[in-house]
Design an enzyme around this catalytic site. Structure first.
Site, PDB file in Angstrom:
ATOM      1  N   ARG B  16      14.462  -6.922   4.427  1.00  0.00           N
ATOM      2  CA  ARG B  16      14.633  -8.348   4.710  1.00  0.00           C
ATOM      3  C   ARG B  16      13.763  -9.203   3.770  1.00  0.00           C
ATOM      4  O   ARG B  16      14.275  -9.893   2.890  1.00  0.00           O
ATOM      5  CB  ARG B  16      14.276  -8.631   6.187  1.00  0.00           C
ATOM      6  N   ASP B  17      12.452  -9.127   3.909  1.00  0.00           N
ATOM      7  CA  ASP B  17      11.597 -10.039   3.132  1.00  0.00           C
ATOM      8  C   ASP B  17      11.607  -9.674   1.657  1.00  0.00           C
ATOM      9  O   ASP B  17      11.408 -10.532   0.788  1.00  0.00           O
ATOM     10  CB  ASP B  17      10.164 -10.007   3.686  1.00  0.00           C
ATOM     11  N   HIS B 208       1.059 -10.304   8.708  1.00  0.00           N
ATOM     12  CA  HIS B 208       2.051 -10.237   7.615  1.00  0.00           C
ATOM     13  C   HIS B 208       1.436 -10.958   6.412  1.00  0.00           C
ATOM     14  O   HIS B 208       1.363 -12.183   6.390  1.00  0.00           O
ATOM     15  CB  HIS B 208       3.328 -10.917   8.108  1.00  0.00           C
ATOM     16  N   HIS B 210       1.083 -11.606   2.157  1.00  0.00           N
ATOM     17  CA  HIS B 210       1.679 -11.503   0.818  1.00  0.00           C
ATOM     18  C   HIS B 210       0.554 -11.341  -0.205  1.00  0.00           C
ATOM     19  O   HIS B 210      -0.553 -11.850  -0.015  1.00  0.00           O
ATOM     20  CB  HIS B 210       2.518 -12.748   0.518  1.00  0.00           C
ATOM     21  N   CYS B 241       7.708 -15.078  -4.172  1.00  0.00           N
ATOM     22  CA  CYS B 241       7.372 -16.365  -3.590  1.00  0.00           C
ATOM     23  C   CYS B 241       8.079 -17.410  -4.443  1.00  0.00           C
ATOM     24  O   CYS B 241       7.892 -17.440  -5.658  1.00  0.00           O
ATOM     25  CB  CYS B 241       5.865 -16.565  -3.628  1.00  0.00           C
ATOM     26  N   ASN B 250       5.208  -9.044  -0.932  1.00  0.00           N
ATOM     27  CA  ASN B 250       4.502  -8.568   0.243  1.00  0.00           C
ATOM     28  C   ASN B 250       3.454  -7.532  -0.144  1.00  0.00           C
ATOM     29  O   ASN B 250       3.519  -6.923  -1.216  1.00  0.00           O
ATOM     30  CB  ASN B 250       5.495  -7.891   1.202  1.00  0.00           C
TER      31      ASN B 250
END
Lengths: 313, 313
Positions: B16-17, B208, B210, B241, B250
């Protein structure tokens, strides 16, 4: 007016540890310009080059010319890496302020890297100490592979401490513990730093970490928590590892300065100035460099609102 | 036989991310294959996709097909990110085990990212909670930009805690604090985690981070020291980003697992297996990925002696 002593002293090694592995030749005037830019930022110590075999490290074969060409900023210590007496003589002739002698904790690595046994390396250090001090130079001594050797694996803590003691007995003014191939972890760093600080005061001990496995800054913080105050770093995170193609290099100077700034730890270094110089590195070495803050900007840089939100109240 | 609870629970968010920002379309069968590989490694939680506007995030427009195609490993929670009621309905129809609701601490960011005010987002959460639990799904609620917003800057700690309290009052089973654009620093992380753990037990709180400015692992360790135990990470360090072209994404799963392994913290995840899957990512997304350990190998991997030393005694 006396400048406050920074909470963390960051020492720049890009011209030596960064450029030594670069396949593209960086011209002597470019090296001099880079070092002069670093001097202008105000580093306490800059590792300028190394006096080793030009066949082994051809990218730094112009060490004498670089030393002759740089503009020396009062207050900055200009260091030369040396493996032996011949290197020391050349470095002193080039008027290095400090000799950085290197031997690996792992004898296998010392033989692979320097082609010398421990006995031979220590005999060199003994020969170097007198002439260095007579010339008014400082003598730093580095324990390479202090946190692990790519051939032998982990190095016993007492072996590393024994080398530190020998270095001090042979006249070293400062000690560096180097994680040459990025094998250190924070638990190990805490232990080794705490034990070493019983032998060496914090203002004489440097920690030199590589970010090979992404743990460079983690290990800097672990060492800082254990009392260390001096750290090597390379602009842009230059400096690779011959055993890990594509891996990152040294701890990145501007990433470390950004971390310190966010945590309120004074470094005395200007982050914007560092980023400006770092952004020129890609052109110099011909490839992207690993540092993050030069790409993302400092955390404190805000972005303008998206257009559609600017007029919608 | 009961498996020991890992000291650190690492939750995989690459599908997902990681993939949401990739410009190259990754085909549905390739996404399914990636998720099945991650399931085989045994993650406790995998964020599979998101049910958001296909116009806003075209790379995840096949969320329903991906959920329909994966092989579900008993014991793994398969999560879908959702911003609103419509997303929740689609995620439940796709039999997501958990809905991950997201709202930014910064209202500016919430409007820029989700096109919703705080009031509107919280009203959605209120609508979602009942149907999610009736369907037997878990409901996680994420505070995005909890450590800073690229438009507004730092977010007051009490504002973040107030959102956490509202989430809990509206029926959230778990809470995630997300450093959406990599602005967190370890001091701040320690404080916010310690305060949040007064409201949320450690087994319900996810961090979470980054790695936008190279501080991902530094912040994980700071959160762990403050008592956090659950962490999101993305294989290969995928996930960029939009405000920092070229910046890393991440926290990298295999780099975090290597760190834990070196520190003796059990994750229950097999590092070699992770590296094998990670090495396939470059082919999948069409570019180099930021993870380091997949390039350098685990610190415990030793190298053969150079040839000239092998026979010289």
């Amino acid at each position: 007016m006396t400048a406050a002593l920074p909470a963390i002293v960051i020492q720049e090694v890009a011209p030596r540890d960064g450029l030594q592995i670069e396949p593209k030749w960086v011209g002597t005037p470019d090296k001099i310009k880079l070092i002069d830019s670093l001097s202008a930022i105000g580093f306490a110590r800059i590792e300028v080059s190394s006096f080793v075999s030009p066949a082994a490290v051809p990218s730094l074969r112009d060490a004498a010319e670089v030393f002759a060409g740089i503009t020396r900023r009062p207050g900055t210590v200009y260091t030369a890496l040396i493996p032996n007496r011949r290197g020391a003589e050349l470095a002193l002739a080039a008027r290095a302020d400090e000799l950085n002698f290197v031997m690996s904790a792992s004898e296998t690595h010392n033989r692979a890297n320097m082609n010398m046994t421990h006995a031979r390396s220590l005999a060199s250090l003994a020969e170097i100490s007198g002439p260095a001090h007579e010339a008014g130079a400082l003598l730093n001594a580095t324990v390479a592979t202090a946190f692990g050797c790519p051939f032998e694996g982990a190095q016993p803590i007492n072996k590393v401490l024994d080398i530190v003691s020998r270095y001090l007995a042979l006249g070293a003014d400062g000690i560096t513990l180097a994680d040459t191939t990025g094998m250190a972890n924070p638990n190990q760093v805490s232990q080794l730093v705490a034990r070493t600080l019983l032998l060496v005061p914090a203002d004489k001990l440097t920690l030199h970490f590589h970010n090979t496995r992404g743990l460079g800054l983690v290990n800097v913080l672990a060492a800082h928590d254990a009392g260390a105050r001096r750290f090597d770093a390379a602009l842009g995170g230059l400096g690779g590892c011959p055993f890990a193609p594509g891996a990152t290099g040294n701890v990145c100077t501007e990433d470390l300065v950004n971390l310190c700034q966010e945590m309120g730890l004074a470094t005395g270094l200007d982050l914007r100035g560092l980023i400006d110089v770092s952004c020129r590195l890609t052109g110099l070495v011909g490839h992207d460099v690993p540092g993050q803050v030069a790409k993302a900007g400092p955390a404190s840089d805000l972005h303008p609102l998206p257009e559609r939100l600017r007029h919608s109240g």
